[in-house]
Design a protein around this motif. Structure first.
Motif, PDB file in Angstrom:
ATOM      1  N   VAL A   2      46.813  45.138  43.159  1.00 36.79           N
ATOM      2  CA  VAL A   2      46.525  43.823  43.634  1.00 36.79           C
ATOM      3  C   VAL A   2      47.309  42.834  43.172  1.00 36.79           C
ATOM      4  O   VAL A   2      47.631  42.888  41.767  1.00 36.79           O
ATOM      5  CB  VAL A   2      45.226  43.697  43.569  1.00 36.79           C
ATOM      6  N   GLN A   3      47.646  41.754  43.879  1.00 40.73           N
ATOM      7  CA  GLN A   3      48.083  40.443  43.191  1.00 40.73           C
ATOM      8  C   GLN A   3      47.205  39.259  43.736  1.00 40.73           C
ATOM      9  O   GLN A   3      46.404  39.204  44.807  1.00 40.73           O
ATOM     10  CB  GLN A   3      49.597  40.322  43.895  1.00 40.73           C
ATOM     11  N   VAL A   4      47.180  38.326  42.844  1.00 39.65           N
ATOM     12  CA  VAL A   4      46.158  37.269  43.206  1.00 39.65           C
ATOM     13  C   VAL A   4      47.150  36.073  42.986  1.00 39.65           C
ATOM     14  O   VAL A   4      48.053  35.796  42.125  1.00 39.65           O
ATOM     15  CB  VAL A   4      45.114  37.091  42.143  1.00 39.65           C
ATOM     16  N   ALA A   5      46.700  34.836  43.534  1.00 38.97           N
ATOM     17  CA  ALA A   5      47.388  33.661  43.404  1.00 38.97           C
ATOM     18  C   ALA A   5      46.362  32.436  43.735  1.00 38.97           C
ATOM     19  O   ALA A   5      45.451  32.625  44.561  1.00 38.97           O
ATOM     20  CB  ALA A   5      48.318  33.366  44.385  1.00 38.97           C
ATOM     21  N   SER A  25      46.014  39.850  47.663  1.00 33.28           N
ATOM     22  CA  SER A  25      46.728  40.620  48.652  1.00 33.28           C
ATOM     23  C   SER A  25      46.615  42.199  47.878  1.00 33.28           C
ATOM     24  O   SER A  25      46.810  42.366  46.562  1.00 33.28           O
ATOM     25  CB  SER A  25      48.250  40.375  48.803  1.00 33.28           C
ATOM     26  N   GLY A  26      46.517  43.305  48.717  1.00 36.65           N
ATOM     27  CA  GLY A  26      46.827  44.669  48.131  1.00 36.65           C
ATOM     28  C   GLY A  26      45.537  45.204  47.534  1.00 36.65           C
ATOM     29  O   GLY A  26      45.892  45.994  46.472  1.00 36.65           O
ATOM     30  N   GLN A  76      39.526  37.658  54.927  1.00 33.81           N
ATOM     31  CA  GLN A  76      40.728  37.084  54.412  1.00 33.81           C
ATOM     32  C   GLN A  76      41.244  37.370  53.101  1.00 33.81           C
ATOM     33  O   GLN A  76      42.200  36.727  52.396  1.00 33.81           O
ATOM     34  CB  GLN A  76      40.708  35.393  54.619  1.00 33.81           C
ATOM     35  N   ASN A  77      40.275  38.201  52.254  1.00 37.26           N
ATOM     36  CA  ASN A  77      40.795  38.336  50.927  1.00 37.26           C
ATOM     37  C   ASN A  77      40.925  36.995  50.102  1.00 37.26           C
ATOM     38  O   ASN A  77      41.906  36.833  49.196  1.00 37.26           O
ATOM     39  CB  ASN A  77      41.966  39.212  50.954  1.00 37.26           C
ATOM     40  N   ALA A  97      41.222  36.288  38.686  1.00 38.46           N
ATOM     41  CA  ALA A  97      41.635  37.425  38.425  1.00 38.46           C
ATOM     42  C   ALA A  97      40.646  38.660  39.219  1.00 38.46           C
ATOM     43  O   ALA A  97      39.472  38.552  39.664  1.00 38.46           O
ATOM     44  CB  ALA A  97      41.370  37.799  36.907  1.00 38.46           C
ATOM     45  N   SER A  98      41.450  39.794  39.559  1.00 36.45           N
ATOM     46  CA  SER A  98      40.808  40.938  40.409  1.00 36.45           C
ATOM     47  C   SER A  98      40.210  41.906  39.338  1.00 36.45           C
ATOM     48  O   SER A  98      40.935  42.190  38.465  1.00 36.45           O
ATOM     49  CB  SER A  98      41.768  41.578  41.330  1.00 36.45           C
ATOM     50  N   SER A  99      39.158  42.313  39.755  1.00 38.20           N
ATOM     51  CA  SER A  99      38.421  43.482  38.750  1.00 38.20           C
ATOM     52  C   SER A  99      38.724  44.686  39.193  1.00 38.20           C
ATOM     53  O   SER A  99      38.667  44.816  40.423  1.00 38.20           O
ATOM     54  CB  SER A  99      36.886  43.192  38.487  1.00 38.20           C
TER      55      SER A  99
END
Length: 123
Positions: A2-5, A25-26, A76-77, A97-99
């Motif tokens: 996963v990528q976050v922005a 995303s992802g 929409q993530n 951050a994604s956990s």
């Protein structure tokens, strides 16, 4: 992976409001939520708020409770952090951050971090 922005930072006067956006995303089946953290100059990165994708369960640091609101658009993530009644002590770089698994208030479960967005609150 996963990528976050993050986006939405800026400069605001004390008492003002800002909305931060985190786009993931992802996402995988075991990415259960997102956390927001912040880091002021010379200080450690600390927990601000978290939310789970499925139920929308949220949790806040005491320092922002009642002033910040976290929400998510699962389709929409995207996760939002609405910040109001901002104080100079809220000045920091804000990270989402994604956990892997359920989000917590410590850094442990987070394996994907954004680049951060600066929030500056002037007095």
């Amino acid at each position: 992976q996963v990528q976050v922005a993050e986006s939405g930072g800026g400069t605001v006067q004390a008492g003002g409001s800002l909305r931060l956006t985190c786009t993931a995303s992802g996402r995988k089946y075991d990415n259960y939520g997102v956390g927001w953290f912040r880091q002021a100059p010379g200080k450690e990165r600390v927990f601000v708020a978290l939310i789970t994708w499925s139920s929308g369960r949220s949790l806040y640091a005491d320092s922002v409770k009642g002033r910040f609101t976290i929400s998510r658009d699962d389709a929409q993530n995207t996760v939002y952090l609405e910040m109001s009644s901002l104080k100079p002590e809220d000045t920091a770089v804000y990270y989402c951050a994604s956990s892997r698994g359920y989000p917590r208030t410590d850094l442990g479960p987070y394996d994907a971090w954004g680049q951060g967005t600066q929030v500056t609150v002037s007095s």
